[in-house]
Design a protein around this motif. Sequence first.
Motif, PDB file in Angstrom:
ATOM      1  N   GLU A 166       0.829  -1.194   0.000  1.00 35.26           N
ATOM      2  CA  GLU A 166       0.000   0.000   0.000  1.00 35.26           C
ATOM      3  C   GLU A 166       0.874   1.258   0.000  1.00 35.26           C
ATOM      4  O   GLU A 166       0.623   2.213  -0.724  1.00 35.26           O
ATOM      5  CB  GLU A 166      -0.891  -0.027   1.235  1.00 35.26           C
ATOM      6  CG  GLU A 166      -1.986   0.993   1.195  1.00 35.26           C
ATOM      7  CD  GLU A 166      -3.255   0.436   1.797  1.00 35.26           C
ATOM      8  OE1 GLU A 166      -3.585   0.858   2.892  1.00 35.26           O
ATOM      9  OE2 GLU A 166      -3.899  -0.414   1.177  1.00 35.26           O
ATOM     10  N   GLN A 167       1.903   1.222   0.843  1.00 37.45           N
ATOM     11  CA  GLN A 167       2.795   2.375   0.922  1.00 37.45           C
ATOM     12  C   GLN A 167       3.570   2.556  -0.382  1.00 37.45           C
ATOM     13  O   GLN A 167       3.867   3.665  -0.781  1.00 37.45           O
ATOM     14  CB  GLN A 167       3.761   2.176   2.098  1.00 37.45           C
ATOM     15  CG  GLN A 167       4.529   3.412   2.490  1.00 37.45           C
ATOM     16  CD  GLN A 167       3.710   4.380   3.323  1.00 37.45           C
ATOM     17  OE1 GLN A 167       3.361   4.099   4.452  1.00 37.45           O
ATOM     18  NE2 GLN A 167       3.387   5.517   2.752  1.00 37.45           N
ATOM     19  N   VAL A 168       3.872   1.424  -1.022  1.00 39.33           N
ATOM     20  CA  VAL A 168       4.584   1.512  -2.298  1.00 39.33           C
ATOM     21  C   VAL A 168       3.660   2.059  -3.386  1.00 39.33           C
ATOM     22  O   VAL A 168       4.074   2.864  -4.216  1.00 39.33           O
ATOM     23  CB  VAL A 168       5.135   0.121  -2.696  1.00 39.33           C
ATOM     24  CG1 VAL A 168       5.675   0.137  -4.112  1.00 39.33           C
ATOM     25  CG2 VAL A 168       6.215  -0.314  -1.726  1.00 39.33           C
ATOM     26  N   MET A 169       2.397   1.632  -3.328  1.00 35.39           N
ATOM     27  CA  MET A 169       1.472   2.025  -4.394  1.00 35.39           C
ATOM     28  C   MET A 169       1.123   3.506  -4.372  1.00 35.39           C
ATOM     29  O   MET A 169       0.659   4.031  -5.371  1.00 35.39           O
ATOM     30  CB  MET A 169       0.174   1.220  -4.307  1.00 35.39           C
ATOM     31  CG  MET A 169       0.280  -0.259  -4.591  1.00 35.39           C
ATOM     32  SD  MET A 169       1.514  -0.755  -5.780  1.00 35.39           S
ATOM     33  CE  MET A 169       0.938   0.079  -7.205  1.00 35.39           C
ATOM     34  N   VAL A 170       1.308   4.193  -3.247  1.00 37.72           N
ATOM     35  CA  VAL A 170       1.000   5.625  -3.245  1.00 37.72           C
ATOM     36  C   VAL A 170       2.190   6.453  -3.725  1.00 37.72           C
ATOM     37  O   VAL A 170       2.104   7.663  -3.797  1.00 37.72           O
ATOM     38  CB  VAL A 170       0.552   6.142  -1.853  1.00 37.72           C
ATOM     39  CG1 VAL A 170      -0.748   5.515  -1.449  1.00 37.72           C
ATOM     40  CG2 VAL A 170       1.614   5.909  -0.827  1.00 37.72           C
TER      41      VAL A 170
END
Lengths: 372, 316
Positions: free
Chosen positions: A210-214
């Motif tokens: 999730e943190q990577v996708m933002v």
Amino acid sequence: MIRKEYQQTFRDRRMLFLLLVAPVVQLVVLGNSVNLEVDRVPTLIADEDRSPESLELAAALTAGDAFTHLGTLESGREVARRVGRGEAALGLVIPRGYGRATRQGRPVALQAIVDGGDSNRATVAQNALAAFVMERSTEAAMQRAQAASAQRGQAFSMPRISVEPRILYNPTLDSQIYFVPGVAATLLLIITLITTAMGLAREKETGTLEQVMVTPIRPEILILGKTLPYYLFGMVDLGLVIVAGAWIFQVPIRGSVPLLFLAGSLYMLTTLGVGLLVSALARTQQQAFFGAIFFIMPAILLSGFITPIENMPHWLQPLSGLSPVRHFVEILRAVLLKDASFGELAAPFVALAGMGLAVFAAAAHLLRRKLV
Amino acid sequence: MKGLSLKVQAGELYGLVGPDGAGKTTAIRMLTGLVNPSAGEALVLGQSAQKGSRLREAIGYMPQQYSLYGDLSVHENLRFFGRLFGLSRREFGEREDRLLHITRLARFRDRRAEALSGGMYKKLALACALLHRPRVLVMDEPTNGVDPVSRRELWDLLYEFVSQGMAVLLATPYMDEASRCHKVGLLSEGRLLTEGSPSVLVASMGHRALFMEGPDRTALEQAIENRFGRESQGGARTLLAITPLGAGLRVLLAGDAVTSVVSWAEASPLVSTIRELGLDFEDVFLGLVAAPDASPDASSGVDSGSTPGAASSEDP
């Protein structure tokens, strides 16, 4: 991205062990355990005749390396019971009247008892016995014919056809040389597929994805970052396994090593692609693991590495072409043992490349749609 | 989400408050482009927050759950996200030093993230979300699982960034946390019930709170329930909430009902002490949940002026 994968992998000592040391260990264990050669079949004999002829037969049977004599019992029933319990692979019953029948030149049947529950062992034992008995009866027939000719004062001659095989590439039919490429392909499949499949699933599970996708990361970079490290691990493993195979099992390296690595690269395009596909669909590491197994099992079984493709049912045989393992093993064997050229191996190379590109493209497409 | 529209000014701290399941996280995930709305559009800074948008370079996001690599060190986590945001080595070096300094994590630079305490971990997550100097910072329950000291520290950090002109949107189920925001929006079942500054909201509610104490707290609570529980005035209920407070009860009432309640209490043998309490932000929420029609400003979606950090999501 790639640096992070390496940092994480090298930090996890156990993972590093699994990726680099375990393949060699497995190669040694599997390479030694697979053995299709016929020798030392544990045999029990029931001699119900107790004639000179029956004793001579039993002695001849157990004289060579093919059969290991476990003991001689009184009755066929006792032998059947013991074979049934798995104490022996083969039971041979010499019936009452065997000696008389052979002296008089009449046909006689021996009884062989094998445990069909283990069909592989049963076949091996049966074949060995059949070969032995065939040799014995030809011998007996010749002696009788010779004696008959001598009585009539004629010179004896009898046509006898035999096969003198000249075996190419693996003259001693060493089954390890046949198996090592298969084991190598299987290990590569398992390692690269499971690591890629689990990699993204783990990030989903721990929430890091999730943190990577933002971040503005591009999907191609994410895919590359999740496959390239395992591709390099796979290449190292392939090298290790080939060296270990040559060193421990004397598997020759007659052909071009770059060609092997080219084949390995194309092969891994498929295995990594399937790994990505699984990781795009799985939510948890557990799902990813079972998804990976779901592909690995049929790919190995259909490859012809364990059972020959010719022995599969006809409808199943074309499916074997879909197993990347089959094509890769074919190339490995041909290059290692026969020094085959790229031209001769065009068909499996094209199959691997086609499969790899298709699977990888599908996985990339799916990931792009699902994630980014 | 139904027609959610809210505005966060640059230099403003906006708190999205609501019970679990109200849709706070969903709203935040839409605004960060992690999920697409089933219909309609999520806009931040006037740009669509669809998946894969360039808008991501302007948004910092701090999710609710653990989202960093536990097996990587503080420095490695920062470097990884710095690379993903395309920072040059020099830029990254400067920002890392600064962020580690203000979060006071510099001493733990080489410690693995999983070995950090809850508060330190959150500060690291904040540092990761701020590496690329976003104009908008979105946080989902930032102080969940953080001890009070670290919580205060985290709030001080937030105020500092906000004072430098950042727009911050945070979701929280805690009323005390919401009352520290410049502006709050109350979210329930995907709809914005009301929004405004916490103190204005409290003042505009017209509720009053009484403290009552007596020999038997359970019997007292029962008696108040029986007497006022079903009563209403002009469609609004009299009794909004009863919560235990010390040895007595905190009774939240509609403003004009106080006189009748006080005269009942003075006559009741169950009440020995009665006095009025100050209202706090939690009362606003309790009042709204008990009587949603009585909200001071039931029309949600205030839109006006320039919108440096406006976020909206519409679902017709």
